[in-house]
Design an enzyme around this catalytic site. Sequence first.
Site, mmCIF file in Angstrom:
data_model
loop_
_atom_site.group_PDB
_atom_site.id
_atom_site.type_symbol
_atom_site.label_atom_id
_atom_site.label_comp_id
_atom_site.label_asym_id
_atom_site.label_seq_id
_atom_site.Cartn_x
_atom_site.Cartn_y
_atom_site.Cartn_z
ATOM 1 N N HIS A 157 -1.421 0.383 -31.178
ATOM 2 C CA HIS A 157 -0.352 -0.414 -32.161
ATOM 3 C C HIS A 157 0.752 -0.412 -31.882
ATOM 4 C CE1 HIS A 157 0.813 -2.644 -36.014
ATOM 5 N NE2 HIS A 157 1.599 -1.587 -36.420
ATOM 6 N N HIS A 160 7.448 -3.191 -36.995
ATOM 7 C CA HIS A 160 6.009 -3.691 -36.687
ATOM 8 C C HIS A 160 5.888 -4.698 -37.353
ATOM 9 C CE1 HIS A 160 3.344 -1.130 -39.617
ATOM 10 N NE2 HIS A 160 4.385 -0.914 -40.115
ATOM 11 N N CYS A 171 1.166 -7.241 -32.059
ATOM 12 C CA CYS A 171 2.667 -6.265 -31.836
ATOM 13 C C CYS A 171 3.063 -5.767 -31.455
ATOM 14 C CB CYS A 171 1.745 -4.937 -33.151
ATOM 15 S SG CYS A 171 0.852 -4.574 -32.038
#
Length: 164
Positions: free
Chosen positions: A26, A38, A116
Amino acid sequence: LEAPLPSPVALKPGDLIEISRGLYEHWAVYVGNGDVIHLAPTSEVAGAGFSSIGSLDADTAVVRRDPLWIVVGADSYRVNNKYDRRYSPQPVREIIQAAKEAVGRVMPYSVFSKNCEHFVTSLRYGVAKSDQVSILGIVGLAAVATATVLIGRVLTRRHEEKDD
């Protein structure tokens, strides 16, 4: 609430943060004061690790601002400005401003083309890039996702049988 995580290195605003979730990473951009911005699929839970595998089938995501230690959870993380030699980073002021302006925005999401990592590399470099999407990785993630669904179905059936 827990205390913030100690930093493995000095974090600087505009740095890209790579958070290991086991089968995938991530990504977030550090904006200062212990916070990151994010892109999180609506099915992803901060710090959830393997349980956030549901992001494979998400088609929208929201831009969030959260404390780094909340997003990291029990996972490991590091600064990874991996394209600095290939692309010139945007001025830090512009990275932070663009990131802050995006907070709360719901965006299209695709694990292949709008994930992301694409989001944060676009902020830092003006170019959306993601190296983590590979055929082998997707096959592995798909297998885990399928197993998760099957286990869920088995557990649901067992629960229903107990109620009868």
